[in-house]
Motif scaffolding. Structure first.
Motif, PDB file in Angstrom:
ATOM      1  N   GLN A 698      10.602  11.688  10.701  1.00 20.73           N
ATOM      2  CA  GLN A 698      10.229  11.586  12.191  1.00 20.73           C
ATOM      3  C   GLN A 698      11.085  10.574  12.718  1.00 20.73           C
ATOM      4  N   ILE A 699      11.324  10.779  14.060  1.00 19.94           N
ATOM      5  CA  ILE A 699      12.178   9.943  14.862  1.00 19.94           C
ATOM      6  C   ILE A 699      11.342   9.283  16.097  1.00 19.94           C
ATOM      7  N   SER A 700      11.599   8.111  16.588  1.00 19.01           N
ATOM      8  CA  SER A 700      10.618   7.864  17.825  1.00 19.01           C
ATOM      9  C   SER A 700      10.648   8.552  19.104  1.00 19.01           C
ATOM     10  N   ASN A 701       9.745   8.907  19.759  1.00 20.46           N
ATOM     11  CA  ASN A 701       9.810   9.545  21.067  1.00 20.46           C
ATOM     12  C   ASN A 701      10.653   9.026  21.920  1.00 20.46           C
ATOM     13  N   GLU A 702      10.670   9.393  23.122  1.00 19.82           N
ATOM     14  CA  GLU A 702      11.574   8.751  23.989  1.00 19.82           C
ATOM     15  C   GLU A 702      11.154   7.454  24.801  1.00 19.82           C
ATOM     16  N   MET A 703       9.576   7.235  24.539  1.00 24.94           N
ATOM     17  CA  MET A 703       9.072   6.039  25.338  1.00 24.94           C
ATOM     18  C   MET A 703       8.900   4.883  24.036  1.00 24.94           C
ATOM     19  N   ARG A 704       9.174   5.564  22.877  1.00 26.07           N
ATOM     20  CA  ARG A 704       8.974   4.539  21.897  1.00 26.07           C
ATOM     21  C   ARG A 704       7.435   4.198  21.687  1.00 26.07           C
ATOM     22  N   THR A 705       6.611   5.053  21.944  1.00 34.70           N
ATOM     23  CA  THR A 705       5.171   4.894  21.791  1.00 34.70           C
ATOM     24  C   THR A 705       4.536   5.729  20.632  1.00 34.70           C
ATOM     25  N   GLY A 706       5.306   6.324  19.935  1.00 35.50           N
ATOM     26  CA  GLY A 706       4.976   7.321  18.829  1.00 35.50           C
ATOM     27  C   GLY A 706       5.942   7.952  18.325  1.00 35.50           C
ATOM     28  N   CYS A 707       5.876   8.828  17.366  1.00 36.20           N
ATOM     29  CA  CYS A 707       6.785   9.563  16.656  1.00 36.20           C
ATOM     30  C   CYS A 707       6.827  10.945  16.793  1.00 36.20           C
ATOM     31  N   VAL A 708       7.936  11.619  16.847  1.00 38.87           N
ATOM     32  CA  VAL A 708       8.133  13.046  16.661  1.00 38.87           C
ATOM     33  C   VAL A 708       8.887  13.815  15.568  1.00 38.87           C
ATOM     34  N   VAL A 709       8.614  14.963  15.362  1.00 40.07           N
ATOM     35  CA  VAL A 709       9.476  15.539  14.220  1.00 40.07           C
ATOM     36  C   VAL A 709      10.756  15.773  14.828  1.00 40.07           C
ATOM     37  N   GLU A 710      11.704  15.312  13.770  1.00 40.82           N
ATOM     38  CA  GLU A 710      13.364  15.340  14.442  1.00 40.82           C
ATOM     39  C   GLU A 710      13.663  16.651  14.870  1.00 40.82           C
ATOM     40  N   PRO A 711      14.166  16.926  15.919  1.00 45.24           N
ATOM     41  CA  PRO A 711      14.487  18.222  16.336  1.00 45.24           C
ATOM     42  C   PRO A 711      15.827  18.880  15.562  1.00 45.24           C
ATOM     43  N   VAL A 712      15.981  20.181  15.547  1.00 44.82           N
ATOM     44  CA  VAL A 712      17.092  20.721  14.947  1.00 44.82           C
ATOM     45  C   VAL A 712      17.819  21.554  16.074  1.00 44.82           C
ATOM     46  N   ALA A 713      19.221  21.292  15.659  1.00 45.13           N
ATOM     47  CA  ALA A 713      20.266  22.114  16.632  1.00 45.13           C
ATOM     48  C   ALA A 713      19.995  23.543  16.417  1.00 45.13           C
ATOM     49  N   CYS A 714      20.223  24.156  17.878  1.00 45.55           N
ATOM     50  CA  CYS A 714      20.206  25.618  17.997  1.00 45.55           C
ATOM     51  C   CYS A 714      21.285  26.280  17.260  1.00 45.55           C
ATOM     52  N   GLU A 715      20.809  27.264  16.480  1.00 42.77           N
ATOM     53  CA  GLU A 715      21.872  28.041  15.521  1.00 42.77           C
ATOM     54  C   GLU A 715      22.858  28.786  16.687  1.00 42.77           C
ATOM     55  N   PRO A 716      23.908  29.259  16.274  1.00 40.24           N
ATOM     56  CA  PRO A 716      24.913  30.110  16.847  1.00 40.24           C
ATOM     57  C   PRO A 716      24.258  31.319  17.361  1.00 40.24           C
ATOM     58  N   GLY A 717      24.363  31.602  18.616  1.00 41.24           N
ATOM     59  CA  GLY A 717      24.049  32.838  19.124  1.00 41.24           C
ATOM     60  C   GLY A 717      22.607  32.426  20.194  1.00 41.24           C
ATOM     61  N   THR A 718      22.259  31.086  20.054  1.00 40.49           N
ATOM     62  CA  THR A 718      20.940  30.643  20.718  1.00 40.49           C
ATOM     63  C   THR A 718      21.278  29.135  21.499  1.00 40.49           C
ATOM     64  N   ILE A 719      20.868  28.896  22.544  1.00 39.61           N
ATOM     65  CA  ILE A 719      21.094  27.766  23.283  1.00 39.61           C
ATOM     66  C   ILE A 719      19.991  27.142  23.899  1.00 39.61           C
ATOM     67  N   SER A 720      19.742  25.829  24.421  1.00 40.34           N
ATOM     68  CA  SER A 720      18.616  25.249  25.069  1.00 40.34           C
ATOM     69  C   SER A 720      19.327  24.118  25.984  1.00 40.34           C
ATOM     70  N   ASP A 721      18.257  23.687  26.843  1.00 36.55           N
ATOM     71  CA  ASP A 721      19.010  22.631  27.931  1.00 36.55           C
ATOM     72  C   ASP A 721      19.656  21.518  27.065  1.00 36.55           C
ATOM     73  N   ASP A 722      19.131  21.299  25.955  1.00 39.70           N
ATOM     74  CA  ASP A 722      19.754  20.002  25.385  1.00 39.70           C
ATOM     75  C   ASP A 722      20.215  20.456  23.991  1.00 39.70           C
ATOM     76  N   GLY A 723      20.551  21.691  23.398  1.00 33.57           N
ATOM     77  CA  GLY A 723      20.922  22.049  22.560  1.00 33.57           C
ATOM     78  C   GLY A 723      20.186  22.033  21.374  1.00 33.57           C
ATOM     79  N   LEU A 724      18.755  21.556  21.406  1.00 32.09           N
ATOM     80  CA  LEU A 724      17.772  21.431  20.452  1.00 32.09           C
ATOM     81  C   LEU A 724      16.797  22.443  20.554  1.00 32.09           C
ATOM     82  N   THR A 725      15.956  22.766  19.372  1.00 32.80           N
ATOM     83  CA  THR A 725      14.980  23.439  19.466  1.00 32.80           C
ATOM     84  C   THR A 725      13.829  23.150  20.141  1.00 32.80           C
ATOM     85  N   PRO A 726      13.008  23.889  21.189  1.00 34.43           N
ATOM     86  CA  PRO A 726      13.212  25.455  20.914  1.00 34.43           C
ATOM     87  C   PRO A 726      14.147  26.218  21.688  1.00 34.43           C
TER      88      PRO A 726
END
Length: 859
Positions: A698-726
């Motif tokens: 896990q990594i820190s959330n943006e506010m550093r008030t807790g932890c979140v599962v480390e996001p995975v990069a989108c696979e070829p053929g898919t995109i997102s606003d930040d390139g990470l899942t979903p």
């Protein structure tokens, strides 16, 4: 013992004997000065007359000659003896009884923020007060609460709960809204985003409008869709796209506006991705929805009803200088046009004229006349005006210049004004006259000159101003060319019109009615520092003048005073008192304020420094603010306290410290700002002195008030606003070959992508093409054509071109013979069959040879 007034003289010697004075008069008893027998404020006696006793602490008396002291009212106190007024209790203190010599501090859980209170208020529910003497309550921090008033501390919320907004109780911790949904605070319950809007992030309060060039049909969308080719959107928040209107096209996806077809092309129905070309000799109509024959504009000198051919020439007397016009213009008056089809008029020559528009010739002027300037009529030939006369054009008839003006040149239109220092009496003057000596003129255009006034002179001719006689000379009548000298021992009067004896100014310390001799000395109590004055000034209060003829006042020495202006001596202050700063009265000798207290001059009476301020030195006038990183809770502090670990202050003058916000920490005391937890750590509540490490994976959330599962990069053929899942799959017509990307690439012209989530493009098959990017399929070539090499368009097939290289040559002969003998496996297009027998062989080989020689049989 009270002594009647009639016996006071009899007992005077007895009462004032040293033995009785020491025996009967106690400390604190005061006697009135001679001539004032009333008790002063702060003291009393049985009859209000001396001898007097001081009021005790807790009581005061503001008036003279009183018999009873007043008890300090509720909410106030009197700390010293002989007080003339009561002090109101300061914020954080109170008195519920009268006659008190000090105030009580508010107990923990209560406060006061104003002066003069008889009780303290309880801290409201949701807040607490931990110390005595508080002026304000402190709100419970997040995760704690107080459910009733008057609390000295807050209780912690149960596990899984947080404080309500008022901090008076606890509520279940809400869950963050999922992407595609929102709420007023980003927490459950959540509502779906409406069509035309989306939300890609969790825990949001508003849905984002689909940007221009995109649309969203469904609810709860997490991203928008780009408008297909032939459609557009020029506003945000749309659930569908508009068709490109007829006369326009849209070649790319995601368009915000249509493109008008260029001249020579058209589109005759909405929703087109390209425009068609007009046939040869035609142009687009105005709306670009069809084509029409190209018209020719009428040439200059010709017109028609619409400015286009066929055209007719303009009649004599009219013209047209521009091409493509519908009406001819009349030749203006003063000109003519003799021919048909003129492009401009001709001006009448000198001696001729035309007095109305639209003439085909000009008339001649009568004998002895000439054309006027604009050739619209004739005038008698004029004569030039002589010097001294003028007219509007400098020609006859002429008028004389008036007195005060002249003209030295012939044929002029204005007379010139006689300049300053000159005059003109007659009319029709050709030059001005200079003013004689003793006279002047300071303006232009005068018919006479002024006399120099008495007291002045003018020595030369042509003067513009008189000259004042210098000191010691005079002129006693107007119009003089020089001034006379004053007799010996005399000077000029103020106007320089005569002479007078020279006066002497009064010296400093003396005055007269006009400031000149004879003079008298200033009386005691007054002075004069300047010579030649008419009145003496009074010595200001705080000073004295004992002698006659003083030039300045003397300040009263320390221990003396003068309470009004104009005094010749100073009075002595009573015992135990000293002069005030400006020596206008006396004050009780003050005591230096102690550390923690201040006054306007650093002397008693002194006031305590308020919470958040301190003073470490005695005798000061201002309290210092607790510096950033420190706090002061109590009053009358002599030094600040450093903020504990987990707390900070970034400003000065604070009575408490702020908790480090969740997501940060403060490890040292005296901090001025919190430190954000580093990536991989967090703090989930305020006031922490260190951060905790996130679990593995896990990594820190943006506010550093807790932890979140480390996001995975989108696979070829898919995109997102930040390139990470979903992630979302690329639309048909687009692809993405790289992982972790934010945008999909359009399939280039000559290729297509039929499915969503593509990682590569497919070239258009033989016989098909795509002429723009972003296509989900390829179009078939027309009959008799094949794809070009790039697959972006089609080209005609050459008969006999066996290998489809765009030419028929010896290589095609060789391939034909190889196919005939079974030595080649090349796939031959049916269109290459020259005799339509369905075979490739000798006829095709012969055709290729004939084509090279230029004697081809088949076309």
């Amino acid at each position: 013992m009270r002594v009647k007034k009639e016996y006071r003289k009899k007992f005077a010697l007895l009462l004032f004997s040293p033995l009785l004075i020491s025996h009967f008069i106690s400390p604190g008893t005061t006697f009135a000065e001679p001539g004032n027998t009333q008790c002063s404020p702060g003291t009393i006696s049985d009859d209000g007359l001396a001898p007097c006793d001081n009021c005790k602490p807790g009581a005061f008396q503001p008036l003279e000659g009183q018999t009873v002291c007043q008890a300090a009212p509720v909410g106030s106190y009197v700390a010293s003896t002989a007080a003339s007024k009561a002090e109101r209790c300061s914020p954080g203190t109170f008195n519920e009884f009268s006659g008190q010599k000090s105030c009580q501090r508010c107990m923990p859980g209560t406060f006061n923020n104003t002066v003069g209170n008889s009780s303290c208020e309880p801290a409201p529910a949701g807040s607490f007060i931990a110390y005595m003497g508080a002026t304000t309550p402190t709100q419970c921090i997040d995760g704690t609460y107080s459910d009733s008033a008057g609390q000295s501390s807050c209780q912690s919320c149960p596990t899984g709960q947080i404080s309500n907004e008022m901090r008076t109780g606890c509520v279940a911790e809400p869950v963050v809204c999922e992407p595609g949904t929102i709420s007023d605070d980003g927490l459950t319950p959540c509502g779906d985003c409406k069509p035309g809007t989306f939300q890609s992030q969790p825990g949001q309060t508003v849905c984002e409008a689909a940007p221009p060039g995109s649309y969203i049909t469904s609810t709860a969308a997490i991203q928008s869709n780009l408008c297909p080719t032939g459609t557009f959107n020029n506003t945000s928040g749309n659930s569908s796209c508009e068709l490109a209107p007829a006369g326009s096209f849209i070649a790319n996806i995601g368009a915000t506006s249509p493109n008008q077809c260029i001249d020579g092309t058209y589109s005759d129905s909405p929703g087109q991705s390209s425009c068609q070309s007009c046939p040869a000799g035609q142009i687009s109509n105005e709306m670009r929805t069809g084509c029409m024959a190209e018209p020719v504009a009428c040439e200059p000198g010709t017109i028609s009803d619409d400015g286009l051919t066929p055209c007719e020439g303009c009649n004599p007397g009219t013209f047209q200088s521009q091409p493509g016009q519908t009406v001819c213009e009349a030749a203006p008056a003063g000109s003519f046009i003799a021919n048909i089809g003129a492009t401009s008029p001709n001006q009448c020559i000198d001696g001729t004229y035309s007095d109305s528009p639209g003439q085909s010739s000009c008339q001649s002027c009568p004998a002895g006349q000439i054309s006027n300037e604009i050739r619209t009529g004739c005038v008698v030939e004029p004569v030039v005006c002589e010097p001294g006369t003028i007219s509007d054009d400098g020609l006859t008839p002429c008028g004389d210049c008036k007195p005060g003006t002249f003209q030295s040149q012939p044929g002029q239109t204005v007379c010139e004004a006689a300049p300053p220092g000159s005059y003109i009496t007659s009319t029709a003057a050709v030059q001005p006259n200079l003013c004689p000596t003793g006279t002047f003129n300071n303006t232009s255009g005068n018919s006479s000159c002024e006399l120099a006034p008495a007291g002045s002179f003018i020595a030369n001719m042509g003067a513009t101003n008189p000259t004042q006689c210098i000191d010691g000379t005079y002129s006693d009548s107007p119009g003089q060319s020089s001034c006379q000298s004053c007799p010996a021992g005399q000077i000029s009067n103020e106007m320089r019109t005569g002479c007078m004896a020279e006066p002497v100014a009064c010296e400093p310390g003396t005055i007269s009615d006009d400031g000149l001799t004879p003079c008298e000395g200033c009386n005691p109590g007054t002075f004069q520092s300047q010579p030649g004055q008419t009145v003496c000034e009074a010595a200001p209060a705080g000073s004295f003048i004992a002698n006659i003829g003083a030039t300045s006042p003397n300040q009263c020495i320390d221990g003396t005073y003068s309470d009004s202006p104009g005094q010749s001596s100073c009075q002595s202050c009573p015992a135990g008192q000293i002069s005030n700063e400006i020596r206008t009265g006396c004050v009780v000798e003050p005591v230096v304020c102690e550390p923690g207290t201040i006054s306007d001059d650093g002397l008693t009476p002194c006031g305590d420094c308020k919470p958040g301020t301190f003073q470490s030195q005695p005798g000061q006038t201002v309290c210092e603010a607790a510096p950033p990183g420190s706090y002061i809770t109590s009053t009358a502090a002599v030094q600040p306290n450093l903020c504990p670990t987990g707390t900070f202050n970034k400003t000065s003058g604070n009575s408490s410290c702020e908790l480090a916000p969740a997501g940060s920490f403060i490890a040292n005391i005296g901090a001025t700002s919190p430190n954000q937890c580093i990536d991989g750590t967090y703090s989930d509540s305020p006031g922490q002195s260190s951060c905790q490490s996130c679990p593995v994976g896990q990594i820190s959330n943006e506010m550093r008030t807790g932890c979140v599962v480390e996001p995975v990069a989108c696979e070829p053929g898919t995109i997102s606003d930040d390139g990470l899942t979903p992630c979302g799959g690329c639309n048909p017509g687009t692809f993405q070959s790289q992982p972790g990307q934010t945008v999909c690439e359009a399939a280039p012209a000559g290729s297509f992508v039929a499915n969503t989530g593509a990682t590569s493009v497919i070239p258009c098959p033989e016989g098909t093409y795509s002429d723009s990017s972003g296509q989900s399929s390829c179009q078939s070539c027309p009959v008799g054509q094949i794809s070009n090499e790039a697959g972006t368009g089609c080209q005609p097939i050459n008969i006999g071109d066996i290998n489809n290289d765009g030419k028929t040559d010896l290589e095609d002969t060789i391939i034909s013979l190889q196919v005939l003998t079974g030595q080649s496996v090349i796939e031959v297009l049916p269109e290459a069959d020259v005799n339509n027998d369905g075979l490739t062989g000798v006829p095709e080989a012969i055709h290729a040879l004939q084509h090279v020689r230029g004697t081809t049989e088949y076309q």
